[in-house]
Design a protein around this motif. Structure first.
Motif, short mmCIF file in Angstrom:
data_model
loop_
_atom_site.label_atom_id
_atom_site.label_comp_id
_atom_site.label_asym_id
_atom_site.label_seq_id
_atom_site.Cartn_x
_atom_site.Cartn_y
_atom_site.Cartn_z
N LYS A 110 0.84 -1.19 0.00
CA LYS A 110 0.00 0.00 0.00
C LYS A 110 0.88 1.25 0.00
O LYS A 110 0.40 2.35 0.24
N ALA A 111 2.16 1.02 -0.24
CA ALA A 111 3.12 2.12 -0.30
C ALA A 111 3.44 2.39 -1.76
O ALA A 111 3.95 1.52 -2.47
N PHE A 112 3.14 3.60 -2.23
CA PHE A 112 3.37 3.94 -3.63
C PHE A 112 4.52 4.93 -3.79
O PHE A 112 4.85 5.32 -4.89
N ASP A 113 5.12 5.31 -2.68
CA ASP A 113 6.27 6.19 -2.73
C ASP A 113 7.28 5.69 -1.70
O ASP A 113 6.92 5.36 -0.57
N LEU A 114 8.53 5.63 -2.08
CA LEU A 114 9.57 5.08 -1.20
C LEU A 114 9.18 3.69 -0.69
O LEU A 114 9.11 3.43 0.50
N VAL A 115 8.91 2.79 -1.61
CA VAL A 115 8.55 1.43 -1.25
C VAL A 115 9.73 0.74 -0.58
O VAL A 115 10.86 0.82 -1.08
N PRO A 116 9.52 0.08 0.55
CA PRO A 116 10.62 -0.60 1.23
C PRO A 116 11.29 -1.65 0.34
O PRO A 116 10.64 -2.30 -0.48
#
Length: 229
Positions: A110-116
Motif C-alpha cells: 500500500k506504499a506507492f512512494d519510497l517502497v521498502p
C-alpha cells in the motif's frame, strides 16, 4: 546575513543619524573626540557580537547532524545482497520478528512512494518459520545524516500475508546561519550552505529468511531481491 550581523550596520546608521540630527539643530561639527567615540562604539559592538555568535556556534555544532561517507548509503544494501547480516552494525536494526507460515507467502504493498526494499533468503530446511529483520530508513542531505528523523511503518502481517504500508509524512526543519562578513574574520566558523543540495534516501529495508520451498507471490508494486550464495 543574520540579525547579529546587522548589529554593527545598525549602530553605524544610528550614530550617523545622531550627527546629522545634531548638525541640523545645533550645527555641531564632528571633532576628534566624536570620531574616537564613533570607532570605540563600533569596535565594542563588534566584540560583543563576536562573543554572542561564538556561543551560538557551539550550540549549533552540537545540534548539527553528523556527516557520513558517501558510500554509507550503499553499505547496508551491499551486505544484504550478499546475505551478510553479521557485518551490519546492530544500530541499523529496527526490529527482529518471526512468523509462522504455511506453503505460501503473499507480499502486497500500500506504499506507492519510497517502497521498502525486500530481500529474501531461502533456508536449507522447511521449518515453517519466517525470520524477519527490519533495517532503518536512510536520508542524507549534503552528506549530513537525517535518518533518525524519518518516519517509517513496519510491515503488517496477517494470515500468511505481508503488507508494506506507506509511512506518515516526514517533515524536517533544519535551521542554519552564517555570520556577516565583518564577523567571519573573528569567528572563523565554517559556513553551511543548504540552499542547494544533493540527497540520498530510502525507506526501511526488510530481510526475510524463509523456508526452503516456500512459494512467494508479490503484486506489481513490490520488488523482491533474492539472496543467493
Amino acid at each position: 546575513m543574520t540579525s547579529f550581523g546587522l548589529i554593527p550596520i545598525f549602530a553605524v546608521v544610528l550614530i550617523i543619524w545622531y550627527f546629522l540630527r545634531t548638525t541640523k539643530h545645533a550645527k555641531r561639527k564632528m571633532n576628534t573626540k566624536w570620531i574616537y567615540v564613533f570607532f570605540a562604539t563600533y569596535v565594542f559592538i563588534l566584540v560583543i557580537a563576536t562573543v554572542v555568535v561564538g556561543i551560538l556556534d557551539k550550540k549549533t555544532a552540537a545540534e548539527t547532524p553528523k556527516q557520513i561517507p558517501v558510500d554509507s548509503f550503499y553499505s547496508v544494501d551491499i551486505a544484504l545482497q550478499a546475505g551478510d547480516l553479521s557485518s551490519i552494525d546492530s544500530s541499523q536494526i529496527i526490529d527482529k520478528r518471526t512468523h509462522r507460515i504455511g506453503d505460501m507467502l503473499t507480499i502486497t504493498s500500500k506504499a506507492f512512494d519510497l517502497v521498502p526494499n525486500v530481500y529474501i533468503e531461502r533456508k536449507d530446511v522447511n521449518d515453517g518459520l519466517i525470520e524477519e529483520t527490519i533495517f532503518k530508513p536512510f536520508l542524507a542531505i549534503n552528506n549530513y545524516d537525517f535518518s533518525e528523523q524519518m518516519n517509517y511503518t513496519k510491515p503488517k502481517w496477517e494470515n500468511g500475508k505481508m503488507t508494506l504500508v506507506t509511512p506518515s509524512f516526514t517533515e524536517i526543519t533544519y535551521t542554519s546561519y552564517q555570520e556577516a562578513f565583518l564577523l567571519d574574520q573573528f569567528t572563523g566558523a565554517t559556513r553551511r550552505n543548504f540552499g542547494s543540495h544533493s540527497s540520498d534516501t530510502r525507506q526501511i529495508t526488510v530481510y526475510l529468511r524463509v523456508p526452503k520451498d516456500l512459494i512467494v507471490k508479490t503484486d506489481d508494486h513490490v520488488s523482491v531481491d533474492y539472496v543467493t550464495d
